[in-house]
Design an enzyme around this catalytic site. Structure first.
Site, PDB file in Angstrom:
ATOM      1  CE  LYS A  13      32.952  29.883  41.811  1.00 52.35           C
ATOM      2  NZ  LYS A  13      34.216  30.417  42.339  1.00 52.35           N
ATOM      3  NE  ARG A  88      28.925  33.932  49.231  1.00 54.30           N
ATOM      4  CZ  ARG A  88      30.086  33.890  48.603  1.00 54.30           C
ATOM      5  NH1 ARG A  88      31.045  33.128  49.093  1.00 54.30           N
ATOM      6  NH2 ARG A  88      30.304  34.581  47.503  1.00 54.30           N
ATOM      7  NE  ARG A 127      44.306  39.942  38.029  1.00 53.04           N
ATOM      8  CZ  ARG A 127      43.013  39.870  38.306  1.00 53.04           C
ATOM      9  NH1 ARG A 127      42.132  39.577  37.351  1.00 53.04           N
ATOM     10  NH2 ARG A 127      42.581  40.048  39.548  1.00 53.04           N
ATOM     11  NE  ARG A 160      43.305  44.108  40.383  1.00 49.11           N
ATOM     12  CZ  ARG A 160      42.154  43.633  39.948  1.00 49.11           C
ATOM     13  NH1 ARG A 160      41.730  43.924  38.729  1.00 49.11           N
ATOM     14  NH2 ARG A 160      41.426  42.831  40.698  1.00 49.11           N
ATOM     15  NE  ARG A 171      39.131  36.840  46.440  1.00 51.99           N
ATOM     16  CZ  ARG A 171      39.096  36.954  45.118  1.00 51.99           C
ATOM     17  NH1 ARG A 171      40.104  37.521  44.478  1.00 51.99           N
ATOM     18  NH2 ARG A 171      38.064  36.507  44.437  1.00 51.99           N
TER      19      ARG A 171
END
Length: 215
Positions: A13, A88, A127, A160, A171
């Protein structure tokens, strides 16, 4: 051009919003960003939201709507805007419709970036970062020359906590629970355009322009 941009974490996005801004000069409006800005600037709604945010409490819909309304009245929104992360819930979507009607505005298109679940997990959990110099890599998209080690200082790369697959999974589940009803809400109004979010950023952007009649 007034858009709502839907898409799960790691759907791209932010990249697409930047491309839209570059061509059409319409700002990306993230509710988290504008809440913090309203608090910093001490606006009427910011004064209401500040104590709640400081206490980690839920900010009521009417305050969020009020802050979005304040933002939409700013000069840079004259030619349009991109709402990201809002609404939302269905009540928020209904409140947004009423607020936009007061301003003499309406949503033109709701763009939903569709990316397969496994691809989102891959993007989100791939990542890696260097604890020494801070360089960031991606196992699949931009890997280091030697797997697991930084190109610059040969330090071992780390992942991380919020990039771990199980956190990414949580999520994504939260996003699906929140947005599934909203897709139906906007589909019923003939505004929803689903875009394949897999491919080059330029290719996805071209599809968004076609869907919004700007190609």
């Amino acid at each position: 051009m007034n858009l709502i941009l839907f898409g799960p974490p790691f759907a791209g996005k932010g990249t697409q919003a930047k491309l839209l801004y570059s061509e059409f000069k319409i700002p990306q409006i993230s509710t988290g960003d504008i809440l913090r800005k309203a608090v910093r600037e001490g606006t009427e709604m910011g004064k209401l939201a500040g104590p709640l945010m400081a206490a980690g409490a839920y900010v009521p819909d009417e305050i969020v709507i009020g802050i979005v309304e304040e933002r939409l009245k700013e000069p840079d929104c004259a030619n349009g805007f991109i709402l990201d992360g809002f609404p939302r819930t269905t009540p928020q979507a209904e409140a947004l419709e009423r607020m936009l009607a007061r301003l003499g505005k309406k949503i033109d298109t709701v763009v939903s970036l569709e990316v397969p679940h496994e691809k989102l997990i891959e993007r989100g959990s791939g990542r890696r970062s260097c604890p020494v110099c801070g360089a960031v890599y991606h196992v699949y998209q931009s890997p280091p020359k030697r797997a697991g080690f930084c190109d610059k200082d040969d330090a071992s790369l780390v992942q991380r906590e919020d990039d771990k697959a199980e956190v990414v999974e949580k999520r994504l589940k939260k996003y699906e629970a929140e947005t599934a009803p909203l897709k139906q809400f906007y589909a019923q109004r003939g505004l929803l355009k689903s875009i394949d979010g897999v491919g080059s950023p330029e290719g996805v952007y071209a599809d968004i322009k076609k869907a919004t009649g700007k190609a």
